[in-house]
Design a protein around this motif. Structure first.
Motif, PDB file in Angstrom:
ATOM      1  N   ARG A 100     -36.250 -17.824 -41.396  1.00  0.00           N
ATOM      2  CA  ARG A 100     -35.198 -17.080 -40.698  1.00  0.00           C
ATOM      3  C   ARG A 100     -33.888 -17.865 -40.663  1.00  0.00           C
ATOM      4  O   ARG A 100     -32.804 -17.290 -40.728  1.00  0.00           O
ATOM      5  CB  ARG A 100     -35.660 -16.756 -39.291  1.00  0.00           C
ATOM      6  CG  ARG A 100     -34.754 -15.825 -38.551  1.00  0.00           C
ATOM      7  CD  ARG A 100     -35.501 -15.297 -37.376  1.00  0.00           C
ATOM      8  NE  ARG A 100     -34.623 -15.094 -36.269  1.00  0.00           N
ATOM      9  CZ  ARG A 100     -35.028 -14.868 -35.053  1.00  0.00           C
ATOM     10  NH1 ARG A 100     -36.308 -14.844 -34.777  1.00  0.00           N
ATOM     11  NH2 ARG A 100     -34.181 -14.671 -34.096  1.00  0.00           N
ATOM     12  N   GLU A 145     -38.841  -8.621 -43.050  1.00  0.00           N
ATOM     13  CA  GLU A 145     -39.515  -9.484 -42.092  1.00  0.00           C
ATOM     14  C   GLU A 145     -40.602 -10.281 -42.787  1.00  0.00           C
ATOM     15  O   GLU A 145     -41.034  -9.936 -43.892  1.00  0.00           O
ATOM     16  CB  GLU A 145     -40.083  -8.674 -40.937  1.00  0.00           C
ATOM     17  CG  GLU A 145     -40.992  -7.551 -41.327  1.00  0.00           C
ATOM     18  CD  GLU A 145     -41.338  -6.665 -40.147  1.00  0.00           C
ATOM     19  OE1 GLU A 145     -42.382  -6.915 -39.528  1.00  0.00           O
ATOM     20  OE2 GLU A 145     -40.563  -5.738 -39.859  1.00  0.00           O
ATOM     21  N   GLU A 148     -31.973  -7.019 -40.648  1.00  0.00           N
ATOM     22  CA  GLU A 148     -32.136  -5.639 -40.211  1.00  0.00           C
ATOM     23  C   GLU A 148     -30.773  -4.982 -40.143  1.00  0.00           C
ATOM     24  O   GLU A 148     -29.821  -5.559 -39.609  1.00  0.00           O
ATOM     25  CB  GLU A 148     -32.823  -5.568 -38.849  1.00  0.00           C
ATOM     26  CG  GLU A 148     -33.150  -4.163 -38.429  1.00  0.00           C
ATOM     27  CD  GLU A 148     -34.085  -4.117 -37.231  1.00  0.00           C
ATOM     28  OE1 GLU A 148     -34.798  -3.118 -37.099  1.00  0.00           O
ATOM     29  OE2 GLU A 148     -34.109  -5.075 -36.437  1.00  0.00           O
ATOM     30  N   ARG A 186     -34.990  -3.227 -43.375  1.00  0.00           N
ATOM     31  CA  ARG A 186     -35.575  -4.272 -42.529  1.00  0.00           C
ATOM     32  C   ARG A 186     -36.382  -5.195 -43.428  1.00  0.00           C
ATOM     33  O   ARG A 186     -37.178  -4.727 -44.248  1.00  0.00           O
ATOM     34  CB  ARG A 186     -36.466  -3.652 -41.464  1.00  0.00           C
ATOM     35  CG  ARG A 186     -37.099  -4.664 -40.521  1.00  0.00           C
ATOM     36  CD  ARG A 186     -37.951  -3.946 -39.478  1.00  0.00           C
ATOM     37  NE  ARG A 186     -38.658  -4.867 -38.636  1.00  0.00           N
ATOM     38  CZ  ARG A 186     -38.251  -5.273 -37.436  1.00  0.00           C
ATOM     39  NH1 ARG A 186     -37.113  -4.819 -36.945  1.00  0.00           N
ATOM     40  NH2 ARG A 186     -38.977  -6.113 -36.738  1.00  0.00           N
ATOM     41  N   VAL A 199     -38.003 -11.518 -38.078  1.00  0.00           N
ATOM     42  CA  VAL A 199     -37.156 -10.573 -38.793  1.00  0.00           C
ATOM     43  C   VAL A 199     -36.077 -11.391 -39.488  1.00  0.00           C
ATOM     44  O   VAL A 199     -35.357 -12.155 -38.849  1.00  0.00           O
ATOM     45  CB  VAL A 199     -36.535  -9.536 -37.836  1.00  0.00           C
ATOM     46  CG1 VAL A 199     -35.539  -8.653 -38.580  1.00  0.00           C
ATOM     47  CG2 VAL A 199     -37.620  -8.700 -37.185  1.00  0.00           C
TER      48      VAL A 199
END
Length: 115
Positions: free
Chosen positions: A83, A23, A12, A21, A9
């Motif tokens: 990420r 991802e 979010e 969100r 993710v």
């Protein structure tokens, strides 16, 4: 996203009435998928549907170019690297900008607005 081997993710948020969100995941065929989904009255006003989903797919060859750019050896590590590099509400746009700058082709899937 049960078809994916690994994912992360990137962002979010669920502020009051609007949720978003973002991802990403590497699919079993080695492609990268990045998905942004928003839901709420602002999404409905902008896209005339809620929730609204935009998905980007990068081929395994493009994933190889991203691995080289980030100096990563395995595709399964790419979501964790993304990420670390791409967070926040605009990370989806920033990631697409990087791929454009690196000339990595990708496909975009999104429902057309029906008026």
């Amino acid at each position: 996203m049960d078809v994916f081997d690994c994912g992360a993710v990137l962002f979010e948020s669920a502020d009051d009435e609007e949720a978003m969100r973002i991802e990403c995941a590497v699919a079993s065929d080695g492609s990268l998928r990045v998905m942004q989904e928003s839901d709420g009255p602002l999404t409905d006003w902008c896209f005339e549907e809620t929730p609204h989903r935009i998905e980007v797919e990068v081929s395994p060859e493009g994933v190889g170019e991203l691995l080289s750019y980030f100096h990563v050896d395995e595709a399964r590590m790419l979501p964790a690297v993304l990420r670390m590099e791409f967070t926040g509400y605009n990370c989806f746009r920033r990631l697409r900008r990087l791929m454009k700058d690196l000339e990595i082709p990708y496909s975009v899937y999104e429902h057309a607005i029906a008026r």
